[in-house]
Design an enzyme around this catalytic site. Structure first.
Site, PDB file in Angstrom:
ATOM      1  CB  ALA A  16      -0.866  -0.019   1.251  1.00 23.67           C
ATOM      2  N   GLY A  58       0.505  -5.154   0.721  1.00 19.25           N
ATOM      3  CA  GLY A  58      -0.659  -5.120  -0.151  1.00 19.25           C
ATOM      4  C   GLY A  58      -0.363  -5.683  -1.532  1.00 19.25           C
ATOM      5  CD  GLU A 115      -2.667  -7.678   2.472  1.00 22.78           C
ATOM      6  OE1 GLU A 115      -2.429  -6.488   2.201  1.00 22.78           O
ATOM      7  OE2 GLU A 115      -3.236  -8.044   3.509  1.00 22.78           O
ATOM      8  CD  GLU A 141       1.463  -5.958   5.270  1.00 24.38           C
ATOM      9  OE1 GLU A 141       2.311  -6.849   5.496  1.00 24.38           O
ATOM     10  OE2 GLU A 141       0.698  -5.979   4.290  1.00 24.38           O
TER      11      GLU A 141
HETATM   12  C1  3H9 Z   1       0.627  -2.426   3.396  1.00 24.85           C
HETATM   13  O1  3H9 Z   1       0.812  -2.849   2.294  1.00 24.85           O
HETATM   14  C2  3H9 Z   1      -0.703  -2.533   4.094  1.00 24.85           C
HETATM   15  C3  3H9 Z   1      -1.632  -3.551   3.489  1.00 24.85           C
HETATM   16  O2  3H9 Z   1      -1.479  -4.798   4.125  1.00 24.85           O
HETATM   17  C4  3H9 Z   1      -3.079  -3.175   3.717  1.00 24.85           C
HETATM   18  C5  3H9 Z   1      -3.553  -1.948   3.066  1.00 24.85           C
HETATM   19  C6  3H9 Z   1      -5.055  -1.775   3.156  1.00 24.85           C
HETATM   20  N1  3H9 Z   1       4.646   3.509   0.081  1.00 24.85           N
HETATM   21  O3  3H9 Z   1      13.320   1.809   0.163  1.00 24.85           O
HETATM   22  P1  3H9 Z   1      13.702   2.546  -1.057  1.00 24.85           P
HETATM   23  C7  3H9 Z   1       9.379   4.935  -1.337  1.00 24.85           C
HETATM   24  S1  3H9 Z   1       1.845  -1.613   4.246  1.00 24.85           S
HETATM   25  C8  3H9 Z   1       5.127   4.725  -0.218  1.00 24.85           C
HETATM   26  O4  3H9 Z   1      14.735   3.599  -0.935  1.00 24.85           O
HETATM   27  P2  3H9 Z   1      14.815   0.139  -2.194  1.00 24.85           P
HETATM   28  C9  3H9 Z   1      10.512   5.245  -0.359  1.00 24.85           C
HETATM   29  O5  3H9 Z   1      10.090   6.107   0.657  1.00 24.85           O
HETATM   30  C10 3H9 Z   1       3.211  -1.555   3.139  1.00 24.85           C
HETATM   31  N2  3H9 Z   1       6.406   4.958  -0.543  1.00 24.85           N
HETATM   32  O6  3H9 Z   1      14.099   1.560  -2.256  1.00 24.85           O
HETATM   33  C11 3H9 Z   1      11.528   5.866  -1.296  1.00 24.85           C
HETATM   34  O7  3H9 Z   1      11.135   7.197  -1.521  1.00 24.85           O
HETATM   35  P3  3H9 Z   1      12.250   8.334  -1.771  1.00 24.85           P
HETATM   36  C12 3H9 Z   1       3.923  -2.855   3.075  1.00 24.85           C
HETATM   37  C13 3H9 Z   1       7.222   3.919  -0.585  1.00 24.85           C
HETATM   38  O8  3H9 Z   1      14.989  -0.292  -3.574  1.00 24.85           O
HETATM   39  C14 3H9 Z   1      11.338   5.096  -2.589  1.00 24.85           C
HETATM   40  O9  3H9 Z   1      10.023   4.521  -2.519  1.00 24.85           O
HETATM   41  N3  3H9 Z   1       5.110  -2.715   2.260  1.00 24.85           N
HETATM   42  C15 3H9 Z   1       6.794   2.626  -0.279  1.00 24.85           C
HETATM   43  O10 3H9 Z   1      15.973   0.204  -1.260  1.00 24.85           O
HETATM   44  C16 3H9 Z   1      12.334   3.982  -2.794  1.00 24.85           C
HETATM   45  O11 3H9 Z   1      12.349   3.164  -1.630  1.00 24.85           O
HETATM   46  C17 3H9 Z   1       6.290  -2.359   2.781  1.00 24.85           C
HETATM   47  O12 3H9 Z   1       6.422  -2.153   3.969  1.00 24.85           O
HETATM   48  C18 3H9 Z   1       5.442   2.437   0.054  1.00 24.85           C
HETATM   49  N4  3H9 Z   1       4.945   1.225   0.335  1.00 24.85           N
HETATM   50  O13 3H9 Z   1      13.764  -0.820  -1.488  1.00 24.85           O
HETATM   51  C19 3H9 Z   1       7.429  -2.212   1.807  1.00 24.85           C
HETATM   52  N5  3H9 Z   1       7.850   1.778  -0.386  1.00 24.85           N
HETATM   53  O14 3H9 Z   1      12.960   7.936  -3.030  1.00 24.85           O
HETATM   54  C20 3H9 Z   1       8.134  -0.911   2.019  1.00 24.85           C
HETATM   55  C21 3H9 Z   1       8.881   2.537  -0.765  1.00 24.85           C
HETATM   56  O15 3H9 Z   1      11.444   9.588  -1.856  1.00 24.85           O
HETATM   57  N6  3H9 Z   1       9.191  -0.678   1.055  1.00 24.85           N
HETATM   58  N7  3H9 Z   1       8.526   3.818  -0.885  1.00 24.85           N
HETATM   59  O16 3H9 Z   1      13.142   8.282  -0.549  1.00 24.85           O
HETATM   60  C22 3H9 Z   1      10.377  -1.329   1.096  1.00 24.85           C
HETATM   61  O17 3H9 Z   1      10.620  -2.202   1.906  1.00 24.85           O
HETATM   62  C23 3H9 Z   1      11.435  -0.896   0.119  1.00 24.85           C
HETATM   63  O18 3H9 Z   1      11.087   0.380  -0.337  1.00 24.85           O
HETATM   64  C24 3H9 Z   1      11.599  -1.832  -1.119  1.00 24.85           C
HETATM   65  C25 3H9 Z   1      12.576  -1.151  -2.117  1.00 24.85           C
HETATM   66  C26 3H9 Z   1      12.186  -3.152  -0.647  1.00 24.85           C
HETATM   67  C27 3H9 Z   1      10.291  -2.039  -1.803  1.00 24.85           C
END
Ligand code: 3H9
Length: 692
Positions: A63, A102, A105, A125
């Site tokens: 999400a 998400g 999901e 999450e």
């Molecule tokens: C969820 O899904 C809830 C659901 O169960 C239910 C919903 C109803 N959203 O980390 P990076 C941005 S909860 C917004 O440097 P990498 C991040 O801030 C979510 N922004 O890259 C950064 O911005 P900036 C569950 C996001 O290659 C840029 O993207 N998912 C999100 O080192 C690059 O990120 C997670 O918890 C997001 N979800 O790593 C996954 N994700 O360039 C969270 C990233 O402005 N994300 N951004 O600084 C990660 O773990 C890592 O970003 C990922 C890539 C592994 C994907």
């Protein structure tokens, strides 16, 4: 079609391509056109199967976290899932990069999941103080079984594509041409006319656990042992358990309620703050993405002691070859043996394979000659904390390192500019302050000297990220950010002992707040002699720790410190001798001991730290309050659910903090309680550190 969603066709198979860089988060701007596409293709008789794929570097990573805590705009993710589960033609998620939260999901609402061999699947999450809120706790147990699902959801750690295949989460894995293969997969399912069963209707893997709830509960209790007062892991467990005891739809509705309860709570706010804080910390004004870092192919490390060895391991873990220097063959042999032993422990615990251990060990070259650093691009010094010694090392490094090589000191306190000044290349010198144990702790303070060149900072940030560390850029001052704030806390923890508290009482107040351990347990673990040596060099004195050191009580390593550790035990036991020593020291100081409350312990240790943090911001030593939070959470174990000291201060209210600092200042007269100008101004104006 909206630019975030595109529909391609390959004959009778439709391919929905999501394109919402950088990580294809499920923002409203993507959900709305995706819902439209799902509705249209559902009713299109020429479409016999559907592939859901992503453009860019990854499948949907979850999400959109920035939308949390704000009113949700429909369609929600659960609405998209309902649309997908209506399909009576095969739906296939084609996963590359990471399918997280998400994103996974959404993929589990498809009939099938096929993956690129390098893909990862996870429900992280919990790391944001949440539980999966769109059916993850219900569908994952149905695919991989409740025990595996529980481990994945409570830890938040993703699994690789091959494991996903073995566990039943993926249906096929491809080394090349993911989308082409996904289309072929969908077509084959359509042609075969296979019965399509939604994941929600597959209960087979739940049967055994439904008959053995006690077994499930035992496993869950074990997993929750390390959750330290965090709500999210508890909710994750409750929700997965509901899969065993409730109907799918009741459990799904309950999961949604849990999600909203958590998302609005302080713990999740704190953890989301930390997620973005960590990413912000790598951004430094004046150092843009266009600034090319220097190439770093080989690392040098001076000193193979605890710190040097841990630092060298961190680089090898990130795949970089390391030349490790010690003064004598004997010290070098000892250092290399410790490294080999540490890797062997990881193998015995199952966290590292024999092959990986061999690969990492092969990256080390030991030496006793500075000249062997000639081919290193970055050399990190990790010798004793003595200025004369450090300067001597830097003179030698300057003489042998090639032009353009970066020289870093791992000093915890000393002036990086003074060290740089003995070299002919102060622009190439900086601090890279690792935290003990360096191969485990993620934080690296990148200390920017007066003359450090911008591309040197950019290089250090890049290398730190390559080896999976969290770099935070700080300025030069005694102790930089972390240890300077720690000093404010340390003085007061001893004062509390003299005034009437016991080490156990102080430590308990800390662990109840959420710290992994209290200050006295920490001193015992790190070794009391380290702080003693540092105090001696500064002409400082500690009323209790110094006499303990004089008695040879250095902590766990000598079996005695603030606590007793009989027979090599690591569990601290209160020691009557220490209690008597503390009482004697109180008498000597003319202090009449009194009862000390938990609130007093917290206020007198935490609030001076926050005050010092404010001074650090005022002086520009840290760029942002969130950088300070990143440092404390990743380097010192500040409870994640509290978001770091500065976020916690905002939550508590800065006015309340200033008031209590004033109270303790009036009582003790100590300067550490005198509110800094910034703190006072923010409190007066109703401001906060995060909005500054
Ligand atoms: C969820 O899904 C809830 C659901 O169960 C239910 C919903 C109803 N959203 O980390 P990076 C941005 S909860 C917004 O440097 P990498 C991040 O801030 C979510 N922004 O890259 C950064 O911005 P900036 C569950 C996001 O290659 C840029 O993207 N998912 C999100 O080192 C690059 O990120 C997670 O918890 C997001 N979800 O790593 C996954 N994700 O360039 C969270 C990233 O402005 N994300 N951004 O600084 C990660 O773990 C890592 O970003 C990922 C890539 C592994 C994907």
């Amino acid at each position: 079609m909206n630019e975030t969603v595109r529909v391609d066709r390959d004959g009778d198979i439709a391919i929905i391509v999501l394109d919402n860089p950088p990580v294809n988060a499920l923002s409203f701007s993507l959900r709305a056109p995706l819902a439209t596409a799902l509705e249209e293709l559902h009713d299109d008789p020429s479409v016999k199967g559907l592939v859901l794929a992503c453009a860019g570097r990854t499948f949907v990573a979850g999400a959109d976290i920035t939308e949390f805590g704000k009113p949700v705009q429909r369609p929600h993710l659960p609405d998209l899932i309902v649309l997908l589960e209506r399909y009576r033609k095969p739906t296939v998620a084609a996963i590359h990069g990471t399918a997280l939260g998400g994103g996974l999901e959404l993929a589990m609402a498809c009939h099938f999941r096929v993956a690129d061999a390098g893909a990862k699947f996870g429900l992280p999450e919990v790391k944001l103080g949440l539980l999966p809120g769109a059916g993850g706790t219900q569908r994952l147990p149905r695919l991989v079984g409740p025990a595996k699902a529980l481990r994945m959801i409570v830890s938040g750690v993703p699994i690789g594509a091959r494991e996903a295949l073995a566990e039943g989460l993926a249906d096929a894995v491809f080394d090349t041409d993911l989308v082409g293969n996904a289309v072929a997969f969908a077509r084959a399912q359509s042609t075969a006319g296979a019965t399509l069963v939604n994941v929600r209707d597959r209960d087979g893997k739940l049967t055994a656990a439904r008959a053995d709830l006690a077994g499930f509960d035992a496993e869950a209790a074990n997993l929750l042992k390390r959750s330290r007062g965090l709500d999210a892991p508890v909710f994750c467990v409750k929700s997965v358990r509901n899969a065993l005891t409730m109907s799918f739809s009741d459990a799904l509705a309950t999961e949604r309620n849990y999600f909203f309860e958590l998302v609005l709570g302080d713990q999740s706010r704190a953890q989301r703050h930390l997620f973005f804080a960590e990413r912000e910390a790598a951004k430094v004004p004046g150092i843009g993405k266009d600034l090319a870092p220097r190439p770093v192919r080989r690392i040098g490390v001076v000193g193979a002691g605890t710190m040097g060895g841990g630092i060298a391991m961190s680089f090898a873990n990130g795949g970089l070859p390391v030349t490790l220097l010690e003064v004598s063959e004997e010290a070098l042999g000892k250092g290399l043996a410790t490294i080999a032993k540490n890797y062997a422990i990881s193998v015995s615990r199952g966290s590292l394979s024999e092959a990986e251990k061999a690969k990492r060990l092969a990256l080390f070259t030991g030496t006793t000659r500075y000249a062997d650093f000639a081919d290193c691009d970055l050399i990190v010094e990790a010798v004793f904390e003595e200025m004369a010694l450090k300067k001597d090392v830097f003179r030698k490094l300057d003489a042998v390192a090639r032009p353009g090589a970066i020289l870093a000191t791992n000093t915890s306190y000393l002036d990086v500019d003074d060290i740089a000044a003995v070299t002919g290349r102060p622009g190439d010198v900086l601090g890279m302050h690792f935290f003990s144990p360096a191969n485990v702790m993620r934080l690296v303070e990148i200390v920017r000297g007066k003359r450090t060149a911008p591309d040197v900072i950019a290089t250090a940030i890049g290398v730190a990220r390559t080896i999976a560390k969290v770099p935070v850029v700080v300025g030069v001052c005694h102790g930089f950010v972390g240890n300077r704030m720690l000093a404010a806390r340390s003085d007061e923890s001893e004062a509390l002992l003299l005034e009437g508290a016991t080490p156990e009482q102080v430590d308990r107040a800390f662990t109840e707040f959420g710290w992994p351990m209290g200050p006295f347990q920490m001193y015992d673990l790190a070794g009391l002699d380290i702080g003693w040596r540092n105090r001696k060099s500064l002409g400082r004195h500690a009323a209790i720790a110094d006499p303990l050191c004089e008695q040879g009580r250095y902590g766990q390593k000598t079996g005695r410190g603030f606590y007793l550790y009989p027979d090599g035990s690591r569990t601290p036991q209160p020691d009557l001798e220490v209690a008597l020593l503390i009482e004697a020291k109180s008498r000597e100081a003319g202090i009449s001991r009194r009862a000390i409350s938990e609130t007093e312990i917290l206020e007198r240790t935490l609030f001076p730290m926050i005050n010092e943090g404010a001074k650090i911001l005022e002086e520009g030593i840290a760029q942002r309050a969130s950088d300070i939070d990143t440092i404390w959470v990743n380097g010192y174990g500040f409870p994640v659910g509290k978001g770091g000291p500065m976020f916690y201060a905002d939550l508590t209210g800065l006015k309340a903090i200033v008031d209590r600092l004033g109270h303790w200042h009036a009582k003790t007269g100590k300067a550490i309680y005198q509110p800094s100008t910034l703190l006072r101004e923010l409190a007066q104006g109703g401001g906060s550190f995060s909005a500054r």
